[in-house]
Scaffold this motif. Structure first.
Motif, mmCIF file in Angstrom:
data_model
loop_
_atom_site.group_PDB
_atom_site.id
_atom_site.type_symbol
_atom_site.label_atom_id
_atom_site.label_comp_id
_atom_site.label_asym_id
_atom_site.label_seq_id
_atom_site.Cartn_x
_atom_site.Cartn_y
_atom_site.Cartn_z
ATOM 1 N N ALA A 36 4.703 -2.063 3.399
ATOM 2 C CA ALA A 36 5.419 -0.813 3.142
ATOM 3 C C ALA A 36 5.029 -0.154 1.832
ATOM 4 O O ALA A 36 4.939 1.073 1.745
ATOM 5 C CB ALA A 36 6.925 -1.066 3.169
ATOM 6 N N ALA A 37 4.773 -0.949 0.801
ATOM 7 C CA ALA A 37 4.477 -0.385 -0.514
ATOM 8 C C ALA A 37 3.258 0.529 -0.494
ATOM 9 O O ALA A 37 3.141 1.429 -1.329
ATOM 10 C CB ALA A 37 4.264 -1.509 -1.526
ATOM 11 N N ASP A 38 2.367 0.322 0.454
ATOM 12 C CA ASP A 38 1.171 1.164 0.556
ATOM 13 C C ASP A 38 1.434 2.467 1.300
ATOM 14 O O ASP A 38 0.534 3.313 1.380
ATOM 15 C CB ASP A 38 0.051 0.406 1.272
ATOM 16 N N TYR A 39 2.633 2.649 1.836
ATOM 17 C CA TYR A 39 2.899 3.801 2.697
ATOM 18 C C TYR A 39 4.088 4.655 2.268
ATOM 19 O O TYR A 39 4.082 5.865 2.505
ATOM 20 C CB TYR A 39 3.132 3.326 4.143
ATOM 21 N N VAL A 40 5.112 4.071 1.682
ATOM 22 C CA VAL A 40 6.367 4.815 1.515
ATOM 23 C C VAL A 40 6.384 5.717 0.285
ATOM 24 O O VAL A 40 7.185 6.648 0.208
ATOM 25 C CB VAL A 40 7.582 3.864 1.461
#
Length: 510
Positions: free
Chosen positions: A192-196
């Protein structure tokens, strides 16, 4: 209201309308509030009359986006809508509102250059995605990710699984995400950290009603909670002089940590764990290691008491906490490591000594028939995804594909506190909600940082429950990683964390 609770997607989807009704709202009004929250975020990041492209999917996430376009237009933005044919009743109503305002609509099947716009609003798929993204959705997501135009995602970046945090083939890489009602686990762990991007929670003024009606999955490990956990013991009053009630303390007040590891060629793991234990406040630290490593460890850190396991086994009787595994060694032929592992486990179970199992301590656990053995209730396991896969008999990819389910299975199998390391580290224990850590840095993705975490957990186990110690240690470790990264993420090494750990233990707001 606790704005830090985390709920599964199913819980949110089944409970949001009941919460809205309890607040005198219908579904359309709830959707309108979601859209208004997104427009408020747009006004913070790109003032009108910016040119915005609004992508609307067929469901309720698309309905949110249709209303975003309408309210953005009213706020003097230049809004263009690209949309799939609305299918849900609410999406149809929202599309009708846009049409009544003479808004322009371009079919999702058409091609449009996003470089004409200042920002994009992503309302394509929302939290309902359940299979790999394809077709026009795939094309639009690829287009967004290849461009430099910033994206605001509604609720969750399209293509990202809202429970696991894994992209379904691919997902939008958002600059900002405004999520509705409550936090979803897929925003907080896994990939998630790469997208949100930057996360904002908009509870739409129904959050309190929702929390009163629903059972949570966990909590975000906030700074305030972590700082409280770091100061819960009587011994900590001496570490924080401003809070001290007495100064009559000695090294025994802060516990005797015994670290067992340091096999041939792996002395560094035991050194780092020992140094971290000292820097996080241990009163005394012993290292029991392979005879070949004894001199190396003793010369590197004179404050460590170093003996071979055969010589120093009596230290187990003195131990407040034991940490087993950093550099221990693992191979079927390594009978010394295996025998040491068995003896330590037996001692900690029989004497109910708090135990941290990491690295090769976990590998030997995976190798053993854990179904026929039990661990102390005061045991903390700290696997990274590959080690978790070995413990559960599955692949690393399977762990990452559903980290929440993985930690729940580990808790069930081992009846212990679990720290599932990685981006969005998870902490859990039997009969307790999960902790989600949003802190951390890619600077921690280097050899030895796991050994440092082991030493911190071991020290914090003095005077705390296992889950309190694990959660506080995870936050402390992650925060130290963030601060170390200020000098550059690349090239940060595990020992860079050590002085920062000391500073954070004395002044958590550092």
């Amino acid at each position: 209201m606790n704005r830090d609770n985390v709920y599964t997607t199913a819980t949110i989807r089944s409970g949001e309308l009941a919460a809205a009704e309890a607040c005198g709202l219908d579904a359309k009004q709830l959707m309108q509030r979601a859209a208004q929250a997104c427009v408020q975020k747009l006004q913070q990041v790109c003032p009108a009359p910016a040119r915005i492209l609004v992508l609307c999917g067929p469901g309720n996430n698309g309905g949110d986006a249709w209303f975003v376009a309408r309210y953005a237009q009213q706020a003097h933005y230049q809004a263009t809508v690209v949309a799939a044919k609305p299918k849900s009743e609410l999406a149809k109503q929202a599309a009708a509102a846009w049409s009544e305002a003479d808004g322009r609509v371009i079919d999702l099947a058409e091609t449009l250059s996003v470089n004409e716009f200042d920002w994009v609003v992503d309302g394509l798929l929302g939290n309902g995605v359940s299979r790999e993204v394809s077709g026009h959705y795939q094309r639009w997501i690829e287009t967004l990710n290849q461009s430099a135009i910033p994206v605001l995602s509604i609720d969750i970046p399209s293509g990202l699984d809202s429970d696991s945090g894994q992209p379904q083939g691919l997902a939008v890489r958002a600059r900002d995400t405004v999520t509705m009602i409550a936090w979803k686990p897929g925003l907080l762990t896994g990939a998630a950290a790469d997208y949100v991007g930057r996360l904002t929670l908009a509870d739409l003024d129904v959050g309190r009603a929702f929390e009163q009606q629903q059972s949570r999955l966990g909590h975000i490990l906030t700074d305030n909670v972590a700082e409280r956990l770091l100061q819960v013991t009587r011994a900590d009053s001496a570490v924080h002089p401003s809070k001290a009630s007495q100064q009559n303390v000695h090294k025994g007040t802060y516990g005797h940590i015994v670290i067992i590891g340091g096999g041939p060629g792996m002395a560094g793991a035991a050194i780092l764990a020992g140094q971290a234990a000292l820097r996080s406040g241990a009163g005394k630290v012993s290292v029991l290691c392979h005879p070949d490593s004894r001199a190396i460890i003793a010369q590197t850190q004179p404050e460590l008491m170093v003996e071979s396991f055969a010589e120093g086994r009596h230290r187990l009787e003195q131990a407040t906490v034991v940490a087993l595994g950093p550099g221990l060694g693992f191979s079927p032929e390594n009978s010394l490591a295996q025998d040491t592992w068995r003896q330590v486990i037996s001692h900690c179970v029989e004497r109910n000594v708090p135990l941290v199992l990491d690295a090769d301590g976990l590998n030997w656990l995976a190798h053993a028939d854990h179904r026929s053995m039990s661990l102390s209730a005061h045991t903390v396991l700290t696997p990274h995804p590959a080690e978790a896969g070995r413990l559960l008999g599955c692949s690393t990819a399977a762990i990452q594909n559903d980290r929440v389910r993985a930690i729940q299975q580990l808790i069930e199998n081992f009846s212990s506190t679990i720290v599932l390391k990685g981006a969005g580290t998870l902490v859990g224990a039997p009969q307790q909600s999960l902790w989600f850590c949003r802190r951390g840095s890619s600077a921690l993705a280097t050899a030895g940082t796991g050994d440092v975490l082991t030493g911190i957990i071991a020290t914090l186990l003095v005077g705390r429950t296992p889950v309190e110690a694990a959660a506080a240690a995870v936050w402390l470790h992650a925060r130290a990683g963030e601060i170390a990264a200020l000098d550059g993420e690349r090239g940060t090494i595990a020992s860079d964390l050590l002085p920062l750990i000391r500073q954070l233990r004395n002044a958590p707001n550092y």
